[in-house]
Design an enzyme around this catalytic site. Structure first.
Site, mmCIF file in Angstrom:
data_model
loop_
_atom_site.group_PDB
_atom_site.id
_atom_site.type_symbol
_atom_site.label_atom_id
_atom_site.label_comp_id
_atom_site.label_asym_id
_atom_site.label_seq_id
_atom_site.Cartn_x
_atom_site.Cartn_y
_atom_site.Cartn_z
ATOM 1 N N TYR A 1 29.871 67.037 17.031
ATOM 2 C CA TYR A 1 28.487 66.938 16.537
ATOM 3 C C TYR A 1 28.082 65.471 16.467
ATOM 4 C CZ TYR A 1 25.867 71.062 15.404
ATOM 5 O OH TYR A 1 25.078 72.164 15.525
ATOM 6 N N GLU B 1 24.407 64.319 15.764
ATOM 7 C CA GLU B 1 22.950 64.201 15.542
ATOM 8 C C GLU B 1 22.578 62.735 15.345
ATOM 9 O OE1 GLU B 1 21.973 66.724 12.281
ATOM 10 O OE2 GLU B 1 22.065 68.540 13.489
ATOM 11 N N ASP C 1 6.086 65.045 35.120
ATOM 12 C CA ASP C 1 7.304 65.856 35.070
ATOM 13 C C ASP C 1 7.883 65.854 36.482
ATOM 14 O OD1 ASP C 1 9.202 67.827 35.171
ATOM 15 O OD2 ASP C 1 7.980 69.374 34.199
ATOM 16 N N THR D 1 14.380 67.116 34.806
ATOM 17 C CA THR D 1 15.660 67.794 34.651
ATOM 18 C C THR D 1 16.706 66.917 35.333
ATOM 19 O OG1 THR D 1 15.392 68.992 36.729
ATOM 20 C CG2 THR D 1 14.648 70.109 34.730
ATOM 21 N N LYS E 1 18.573 69.361 39.513
ATOM 22 C CA LYS E 1 18.012 69.829 40.784
ATOM 23 C C LYS E 1 18.363 68.805 41.869
ATOM 24 C CE LYS E 1 14.309 71.726 37.941
ATOM 25 N NZ LYS E 1 14.191 73.175 37.834
ATOM 26 N N ARG F 1 23.065 70.837 34.025
ATOM 27 C CA ARG F 1 21.775 71.347 33.565
ATOM 28 C C ARG F 1 21.361 70.519 32.354
ATOM 29 N NH1 ARG F 1 21.250 75.702 36.473
ATOM 30 N NH2 ARG F 1 19.119 75.872 35.745
HETATM 31 C C1 LIG Z 1 8.549 71.107 37.006
HETATM 32 C C2 LIG Z 1 9.562 71.679 36.076
HETATM 33 N N1 LIG Z 1 9.572 71.294 34.790
HETATM 34 C C3 LIG Z 1 10.441 71.800 33.904
HETATM 35 C C4 LIG Z 1 11.370 72.735 34.275
HETATM 36 C C5 LIG Z 1 12.249 73.340 33.233
HETATM 37 O O1 LIG Z 1 13.539 72.936 33.346
HETATM 38 P P1 LIG Z 1 14.704 73.771 32.609
HETATM 39 O O2 LIG Z 1 14.884 75.013 33.395
HETATM 40 O O3 LIG Z 1 15.858 72.814 32.644
HETATM 41 O O4 LIG Z 1 14.230 74.020 31.210
HETATM 42 C C6 LIG Z 1 11.423 73.163 35.615
HETATM 43 C C7 LIG Z 1 12.421 74.158 36.010
HETATM 44 O O5 LIG Z 1 12.330 74.840 36.949
HETATM 45 C C8 LIG Z 1 10.484 72.620 36.527
HETATM 46 O O6 LIG Z 1 10.459 73.027 37.795
#
Ligand SMILES: Cc1ncc(COP(=O)(O)O)c(C=O)c1O
Length: 434
Positions: A45, A47, A191, A217, A220, A226
């Site tokens: 842990y 935090e 994002d 993320t 990918k 993950r």
């Molecule tokens: C553009 C985008 N943002 C956020 C996410 C969410 O990611 P996670 O599945 O790790 O929560 C994804 C997942 O497919 C995504 O394509």
């Protein structure tokens, strides 16, 4: 090792090894990444942040998290990062929580045109908490229309303008988006969950100099565990009236840090943070740039080969790792294509095309991605073969024998591209033990 779970893990390892993985959001993490994920760091842990924890015994995980932060900063040229989000969804939720109060306005990319649930879908907390409006792609080109985004922003006056997608095959114009955000006094959030690895490899436009905040993320195109991350570049503006750039960064980062923890998360997953550090280290190597270049080349070859076979590829190609195929001229739905291709050992996902007449569970298209097979060593020649298999499978969707034949052919072919994962010493379910 009598727990049947290990048999299912082995079955999944084998599935991953024996099939063509074309899901655009998936990849094969390295054995080093998986080793960190399966480590004793799971037990800890921690935090808080390095040097400021709410638990004792954090001296080693502090080092791990600091290394992850430094590598991520280096990878993207970021001024500040947080490596703790459990996933991309958590990164987005935290950023929106930091920048918006309930009821305030968010302008983002339409889910049905390629956006993401966490960008304001009514089914997601972002859509329930904030007042949301979307922009989309043009019906004639399927490309983003920055004039339309500007008009919408002028009329809607969002506090956050969010960009980024799950299925958009073209690059983003961050500079123009920033000019739109500045005009209406909005924060610009990117994002980059999908193209992060390609951006880190400097093969796509860089959002860091233009966006107030960037989320991603790590699993990918970035090919890590993950997870999620939050970053800030050099241009973080002065939304809080601080006197110095350093003061502004400190203020903004404190708000983002606390929106994540304790805002929406508890203890950070230190094993995942270690695995992120490993993946960032890998992405900093010259080999990752070569890999990422090949990811894009492969996607472009796949798009071209499918078009030559009469398929409609949205936008006529791709700038990144994604190829979107509209199957309407073939008289096939996305759902039927996904099912048939799976029988042939080809994993894809059905995908709405913009302005799709079909509901999401049927959909008119499929989304293909090249990151995973490129990790296995596929280049242009192999992707021409992938297009041929896809075409043969889609033209024999009701011929189970033919689909099984393709599946066997693919399995044999893939023996030349082994995965570097050791198998579990257990029989897979349904097979007699040796
Ligand atoms: C553009 C985008 N943002 C956020 C996410 C969410 O990611 P996670 O599945 O790790 O929560 C994804 C997942 O497919 C995504 O394509």
């Amino acid at each position: 090792m009598t727990d049947p779970i290990f048999s299912w893990i082995e079955a999944e390892r084998r599935r991953q090894e024996e099939g063509l993985e074309l899901i655009a959001s998936e990849n094969y993490a390295s054995p080093a990444v998986l080793r960190a994920l399966g480590s004793v760091l799971n037990n800890k842990y921690a935090e808080g942040l390095p040097g400021r924890r709410y638990y004792g015994g954090c001296e080693y995980v502090d080092e791990v998290e600091r290394i992850a932060q430094e590598r991520l900063k280096l990878l993207f040229g970021a001024e500040w990062v947080n490596v703790q989000p459990h996933s991309g969804a958590q990164a987005n939720a935290a950023v929106l929580l930091a920048l918006l109060r309930p009821g305030e306005r968010l302008l983002s990319f339409e889910l049905a045109h390629g956006g993401h649930l966490t960008h304001g879908s009514p089914l997601n907390s972002s859509g329930k908490l904030y007042t949301v409006e979307h922009y989309g792609v043009r019906a004639d080109t399927y490309l983003l229309d920055y004039d339309q985004i500007r008009e919408k922003a002028r009329a809607f006056r969002p506090k956050v303008l969010m960009a980024g997608a799950s299925s958009y095959p073209r690059d983003w114009d961050w500079k123009t988006l920033r000019s739109i955000a500045d005009e209406v006094g909005a924060f610009l959030v990117a994002d980059i969950a999908h193209p992060a690895g390609l951006i880190a490899a400097k093969l796509l436009n860089d959002p860091l100099p233009h966006c107030h905040v960037v989320t991603s993320t790590t699993h990918k195109t970035l090919r890590g565990p993950r997870g999620g991350v939050i970053l800030m570049g050099r241009d973080f503006d002065n939304p809080f009236g601080e006197k110095t750039p350093k003061g502004q960064l400190k203020k903004m980062s404190a708000i983002l840090d606390s929106a994540l923890f304790p805002g929406i998360q508890g203890g950070p997953h230190m094993h995942t943070i270690a695995a992120k550090a490993v993946a960032f280290g890998e992405a900093l190597q010259p080999e990752f740039r070569r890999y990422s270049r090949q990811v894009i080349r492969n996607a472009q070859v796949l798009a071209q080969a499918l078009m030559e076979r009469g398929y409609t590829v949205l936008t006529g190609g791709t700038d990144n790792h994604i190829v979107l195929v509209d199957l309407r001229n073939k008289g096939i739905t996305g759902r039927d294509a996904e099912r048939g291709l799976e029988k042939a050992g080809i994993t894809v996902n059905k995908n709405l095309i913009p302005y799709d007449p079909q509901p999401p569970l049927i959909a008119s298209g499929i989304r293909l991605g090249t990151p995973a097979l490129t990790t296995r060593g596929f280049t242009e020649a192999e992707f021409r073969q992938v297009a041929a298999w896809i075409d043969t499978a889609l033209t024999h969707l009701s011929d189970d024998e033919k689909l099984a034949k393709i599946r066997n052919e693919i399995r044999e072919f893939l023996r030349g591209y082994p995965l570097p994962y050791a198998s579990e010493p257990v029989p897979v379910p349904g097979e007699a033990s040796a």
